[in-house]
Design an enzyme around this catalytic site. Structure first.
Site, PDB file in Angstrom:
ATOM      1  N   SER A 181      15.182  65.968  26.668  1.00 41.40           N
ATOM      2  CA  SER A 181      14.547  64.433  27.890  1.00 41.40           C
ATOM      3  C   SER A 181      15.536  63.179  26.243  1.00 41.40           C
ATOM      4  O   SER A 181      15.604  62.037  26.621  1.00 41.40           O
ATOM      5  CB  SER A 181      13.536  64.397  28.463  1.00 41.40           C
ATOM      6  OG  SER A 181      13.431  65.212  29.606  1.00 41.40           O
ATOM      7  N   HIS A 225      11.055  60.025  25.204  1.00 44.65           N
ATOM      8  CA  HIS A 225      12.066  59.682  25.829  1.00 44.65           C
ATOM      9  C   HIS A 225      12.268  57.708  25.042  1.00 44.65           C
ATOM     10  O   HIS A 225      13.510  57.312  25.152  1.00 44.65           O
ATOM     11  CB  HIS A 225      11.838  58.918  27.892  1.00 44.65           C
ATOM     12  CG  HIS A 225      11.656  59.945  28.869  1.00 44.65           C
ATOM     13  ND1 HIS A 225      10.457  60.442  29.920  1.00 44.65           N
ATOM     14  CD2 HIS A 225      11.745  62.001  28.575  1.00 44.65           C
ATOM     15  CE1 HIS A 225      11.062  61.428  30.317  1.00 44.65           C
ATOM     16  NE2 HIS A 225      11.684  62.119  29.539  1.00 44.65           N
TER      17      HIS A 225
END
Length: 332
Positions: free
Chosen positions: A188, A240
């Protein structure tokens, strides 16, 4: 001509006569005659590598040998037992249809104690290639295909590969600084790096795009939604954010496009030729982003390997990865 803005209501019309219709999902831009697209092969290879790695992880996990299956006798059972050794852990252990946390830990998951005290810095890289389950893997790989192939076609495998890997590591560093009590896996951070690079690429090459405002708004909404998902429990939003910040800065460094007319300057009279390949603001953004990248990675790595726990110095930062509700608390 060098300062010409290509924004038009109906798209752009290059000199070769071909027409690019307007769109709001991927902003079209003027592609001069001498500019061609790359063939995307790196992104598909990354997808294949992640799928292959997941199969290896499930083979090593070997759920049937780690759990006692007694039919419907009330004991926990592996999921999809017909897969044999590749079957998934019980949903009570892993609702994402994947391996056990101990298997991920043994194969290179990100874990603060092992990175800092075990001197296993390689986990900052290996965790990018591990996934918690089929659901996790599919979500990341579909996102990678939609985002990565477009970027690789336009900028080539070298630059996209650098952004992907460095963003993944940047996400791992920030994650490890804030999370010390659990492991973290997944691509991610690298994917958010590609999203960040798309945003900075649009900004630094602003003058050659059409429908730029619509593209910017669309991209910001997509990024905001994905960051908001990271506020749910068991989602590592620090990875993230770290990946996005890394990719955003790398985009200013690696994804510059020549200003309009540069590629066709040899066909123009001497007095009409551009003096510089890039505009002044592009050079300024490149310099600032380069400094921030070097400083950011240096400070982050030094803090990490010195065992600094960032949460102790930033009390409110826990809310960047957790939205407090009546169902769960953000204190841990």
């Amino acid at each position: 001509m060098g300062n010409r803005d290509l924004e038009r209501e109906g798209g752009t019309k290059p000199r070769n006569g071909s027409y690019h219709p307007p769109t709001t999902t991927a902003a079209p831009y003027y592609m001069e005659n001498s500019e061609s697209q790359w063939t995307s092969w790196l992104v598909p290879m990354i997808v294949v590598a992640n799928v292959a790695m997941f199969i290896v992880v499930m083979f090593v996990n070997n759920c049937p040998s780690n759990i006692n299956n007694l039919g419907s006798g009330g004991r926990r059972q592996c999921v999809a037992r017909f897969l044999g050794r590749l079957s998934f852990q019980p949903l009570q252990d892993n609702p994402l249809f994947g391996p056990s946390s101990s298997t991920l830990q043994n194969l290179g998951a990100l874990e603060w104690d092992k990175v800092v005290h075990g001197h296993q810095g390689w986990r900052l890289f290996t965790c990018i290639w591990l996934h918690a389950g089929v659901v996790h893997l599919l979500a990341n790989m579909l996102s990678l295909v939609f985002i990565g192939i477009r970027l690789e076609q336009q900028f080539g495998f070298v630059r996209v590969g650098i952004i992907y890997l460095l963003s993944g590591i940047g996400g791992s560093v920030l994650s490890c600084l804030f999370i010390q009590r659990s492991i973290s896996v997944g691509a991610s951070g690298a994917l958010f790096g590609l999203l960040g690079a798309m945003l900075s690429e649009l900004l630094t090459n602003w003058s050659i795009y059409t429908n730029k405002a619509a593209a910017l708004i669309t991209l910001i909404i997509i990024i905001a939604i994905n960051l908001a998902v990271g506020l749910l429990p068991h989602v590592d939003n620090y990875a993230h954010i770290g990946g996005f910040m890394s990719g955003f800065l790398l985009g200013f460094v690696l994804l510059l496009r020549p200003q309009f007319g540069w590629l066709e300057r040899q066909h123009l009279p001497a007095e009409g030729r551009l003096k510089s390949k890039f505009k002044a603001y592009q050079y300024v953004l490149l310099l600032i982003a380069s400094i921030l990248l070097i400083v950011g990675f240096t400070v982050g790595l030094v803090m990490l390997f010195r065992g600094v726990k960032a949460n102790e110095h930033c009390e409110w930062c826990r809310y960047l990865s957790c939205l407090r509700t009546s169902r769960w608390s953000c204190e841990n």
